[in-house]
Design a protein around this motif. Sequence first.
Motif, PDB file in Angstrom:
ATOM      1  N   LYS A  61      44.633  47.954  29.050  1.00 11.27           N
ATOM      2  CA  LYS A  61      43.624  47.851  27.983  1.00 11.27           C
ATOM      3  C   LYS A  61      42.504  46.914  28.428  1.00 11.27           C
ATOM      4  O   LYS A  61      41.316  47.227  28.291  1.00 11.27           O
ATOM      5  N   GLU A  62      42.860  45.778  29.007  1.00 10.62           N
ATOM      6  CA  GLU A  62      41.868  44.797  29.461  1.00 10.62           C
ATOM      7  C   GLU A  62      41.146  45.271  30.715  1.00 10.62           C
ATOM      8  O   GLU A  62      39.931  45.133  30.835  1.00 10.62           O
ATOM      9  N   LEU A  63      41.891  45.849  31.642  1.00 13.61           N
ATOM     10  CA  LEU A  63      41.302  46.320  32.893  1.00 13.61           C
ATOM     11  C   LEU A  63      40.285  47.443  32.636  1.00 13.61           C
ATOM     12  O   LEU A  63      39.164  47.401  33.141  1.00 13.61           O
ATOM     13  N   LEU A  64      40.663  48.386  31.820  1.00 14.91           N
ATOM     14  CA  LEU A  64      39.800  49.549  31.585  1.00 14.91           C
ATOM     15  C   LEU A  64      38.584  49.226  30.727  1.00 14.91           C
ATOM     16  O   LEU A  64      37.637  50.011  30.697  1.00 14.91           O
ATOM     17  N   SER A  65      38.595  48.086  30.064  1.00 12.27           N
ATOM     18  CA  SER A  65      37.422  47.674  29.284  1.00 12.27           C
ATOM     19  C   SER A  65      36.571  46.660  30.044  1.00 12.27           C
ATOM     20  O   SER A  65      35.642  46.085  29.490  1.00 12.27           O
ATOM     21  N   SER A  66      36.874  46.466  31.319  1.00  4.99           N
ATOM     22  CA  SER A  66      36.141  45.502  32.146  1.00  4.99           C
ATOM     23  C   SER A  66      35.002  46.168  32.901  1.00  4.99           C
ATOM     24  O   SER A  66      35.046  47.358  33.194  1.00  4.99           O
ATOM     25  N   ASP A  67      34.001  45.349  33.231  1.00  3.49           N
ATOM     26  CA  ASP A  67      32.859  45.811  34.018  1.00  3.49           C
ATOM     27  C   ASP A  67      33.042  45.540  35.507  1.00  3.49           C
ATOM     28  O   ASP A  67      32.338  46.119  36.338  1.00  3.49           O
ATOM     29  N   LEU A  68      33.970  44.632  35.820  1.00  4.44           N
ATOM     30  CA  LEU A  68      34.168  44.181  37.198  1.00  4.44           C
ATOM     31  C   LEU A  68      35.572  43.625  37.323  1.00  4.44           C
ATOM     32  O   LEU A  68      36.084  43.009  36.384  1.00  4.44           O
ATOM     33  N   VAL A  69      36.175  43.826  38.486  1.00  4.12           N
ATOM     34  CA  VAL A  69      37.474  43.229  38.798  1.00  4.12           C
ATOM     35  C   VAL A  69      37.275  42.267  39.957  1.00  4.12           C
ATOM     36  O   VAL A  69      36.615  42.607  40.940  1.00  4.12           O
ATOM     37  N   VAL A  70      37.822  41.069  39.828  1.00  3.45           N
ATOM     38  CA  VAL A  70      37.915  40.136  40.947  1.00  3.45           C
ATOM     39  C   VAL A  70      39.380  40.149  41.366  1.00  3.45           C
ATOM     40  O   VAL A  70      40.264  39.845  40.559  1.00  3.45           O
ATOM     41  N   ALA A  71      39.638  40.556  42.608  1.00  2.00           N
ATOM     42  CA  ALA A  71      41.007  40.716  43.095  1.00  2.00           C
ATOM     43  C   ALA A  71      41.267  39.756  44.244  1.00  2.00           C
ATOM     44  O   ALA A  71      40.597  39.826  45.282  1.00  2.00           O
ATOM     45  N   MET A  78      49.418  41.292  49.845  1.00  2.00           N
ATOM     46  CA  MET A  78      48.762  41.149  48.546  1.00  2.00           C
ATOM     47  C   MET A  78      49.780  41.467  47.451  1.00  2.00           C
ATOM     48  O   MET A  78      50.720  42.243  47.656  1.00  2.00           O
ATOM     49  N   ASP A  79      49.599  40.858  46.315  1.00  2.00           N
ATOM     50  CA  ASP A  79      50.479  41.065  45.177  1.00  2.00           C
ATOM     51  C   ASP A  79      50.510  42.551  44.796  1.00  2.00           C
ATOM     52  O   ASP A  79      49.468  43.212  44.766  1.00  2.00           O
ATOM     53  N   ASP A  80      51.697  43.084  44.525  1.00  4.78           N
ATOM     54  CA  ASP A  80      51.844  44.496  44.173  1.00  4.78           C
ATOM     55  C   ASP A  80      51.016  44.873  42.947  1.00  4.78           C
ATOM     56  O   ASP A  80      50.391  45.939  42.908  1.00  4.78           O
ATOM     57  N   GLY A  81      51.032  44.004  41.938  1.00  8.36           N
ATOM     58  CA  GLY A  81      50.261  44.268  40.731  1.00  8.36           C
ATOM     59  C   GLY A  81      48.774  44.327  41.017  1.00  8.36           C
ATOM     60  O   GLY A  81      48.055  45.174  40.475  1.00  8.36           O
ATOM     61  N   VAL A  82      48.298  43.446  41.888  1.00  6.45           N
ATOM     62  CA  VAL A  82      46.882  43.439  42.259  1.00  6.45           C
ATOM     63  C   VAL A  82      46.515  44.754  42.944  1.00  6.45           C
ATOM     64  O   VAL A  82      45.481  45.353  42.644  1.00  6.45           O
ATOM     65  N   ALA A  83      47.372  45.224  43.843  1.00  5.95           N
ATOM     66  CA  ALA A  83      47.110  46.498  44.519  1.00  5.95           C
ATOM     67  C   ALA A  83      47.026  47.634  43.495  1.00  5.95           C
ATOM     68  O   ALA A  83      46.141  48.502  43.586  1.00  5.95           O
ATOM     69  N   SER A  84      47.917  47.618  42.509  1.00  4.79           N
ATOM     70  CA  SER A  84      47.877  48.646  41.462  1.00  4.79           C
ATOM     71  C   SER A  84      46.591  48.551  40.651  1.00  4.79           C
ATOM     72  O   SER A  84      45.950  49.574  40.343  1.00  4.79           O
ATOM     73  N   GLU A  85      46.187  47.328  40.311  1.00  3.44           N
ATOM     74  CA  GLU A  85      44.962  47.124  39.530  1.00  3.44           C
ATOM     75  C   GLU A  85      43.730  47.597  40.300  1.00  3.44           C
ATOM     76  O   GLU A  85      42.816  48.183  39.712  1.00  3.44           O
ATOM     77  N   ILE A  86      43.721  47.390  41.605  1.00  2.00           N
ATOM     78  CA  ILE A  86      42.613  47.870  42.437  1.00  2.00           C
ATOM     79  C   ILE A  86      42.562  49.401  42.384  1.00  2.00           C
ATOM     80  O   ILE A  86      41.493  49.997  42.258  1.00  2.00           O
ATOM     81  N   GLY A  87      43.728  50.042  42.466  1.00  2.34           N
ATOM     82  CA  GLY A  87      43.780  51.503  42.400  1.00  2.34           C
ATOM     83  C   GLY A  87      43.277  52.043  41.069  1.00  2.34           C
ATOM     84  O   GLY A  87      42.516  53.008  41.032  1.00  2.34           O
ATOM     85  N   VAL A  88      43.687  51.421  39.971  1.00  4.45           N
ATOM     86  CA  VAL A  88      43.223  51.841  38.649  1.00  4.45           C
ATOM     87  C   VAL A  88      41.707  51.653  38.553  1.00  4.45           C
ATOM     88  O   VAL A  88      40.985  52.538  38.088  1.00  4.45           O
ATOM     89  N   ALA A  89      41.223  50.500  38.999  1.00  9.91           N
ATOM     90  CA  ALA A  89      39.779  50.230  38.953  1.00  9.91           C
ATOM     91  C   ALA A  89      39.015  51.269  39.766  1.00  9.91           C
ATOM     92  O   ALA A  89      37.988  51.793  39.314  1.00  9.91           O
ATOM     93  N   PHE A  90      39.503  51.588  40.958  1.00  5.36           N
ATOM     94  CA  PHE A  90      38.833  52.593  41.784  1.00  5.36           C
ATOM     95  C   PHE A  90      38.774  53.937  41.052  1.00  5.36           C
ATOM     96  O   PHE A  90      37.733  54.588  41.009  1.00  5.36           O
ATOM     97  N   GLY A  91      39.886  54.336  40.464  1.00  9.71           N
ATOM     98  CA  GLY A  91      39.947  55.608  39.759  1.00  9.71           C
ATOM     99  C   GLY A  91      38.988  55.683  38.585  1.00  9.71           C
ATOM    100  O   GLY A  91      38.513  56.769  38.235  1.00  9.71           O
ATOM    101  N   LYS A  92      38.686  54.562  37.985  1.00  7.05           N
ATOM    102  CA  LYS A  92      37.772  54.513  36.838  1.00  7.05           C
ATOM    103  C   LYS A  92      36.381  54.028  37.230  1.00  7.05           C
ATOM    104  O   LYS A  92      35.549  53.756  36.365  1.00  7.05           O
TER     105      LYS A  92
END
Length: 159
Positions: A61-71, A78-92
Amino acid sequence: MKIYFANGLFALADRMFNEYVVEKIRKMDSNIEVYLPQENGDINDKMNYADSIKIAQEDNKELLSSDLVVAILDGDTMDDGVASEIGVAFGKEIPVIGVYTDLRQHGFENPEKLEAVKTIGENPFAYINNYTIGLIKMNGMMVNNIDDMLEGIKKYSEK
């Protein structure tokens, strides 16, 4: 502008680093909102329980409503969760600033270090997953220090 700050949050060192960096971001501009997952007690107060679905729903919910991700990409891997968050951000198509401060990346012109790579088991350089770095570079940028990260945020906030 809303920023999702992605890093590991289980070790005290990570939590302290996250607080330090996020404070710098928040001081840049009062119009910048930063979501720091460790501040979300509903899912990250480990004295309580949140299942995997609740964690994914809350952070997405927070990631998809963001304008930018700092990873933050530092660590043995790298942290597994961070890698997943990067993938979600790329997809969106949410841009990502990848921050990789590992000191082993320095000295890439040193002939002794370059020669050492030819020996089995010797690699004086850090390795980070190239696929994940490629996702960041395709819709964002890589930096190797906090000052450059802050400059990157400034550039994205001006767009």
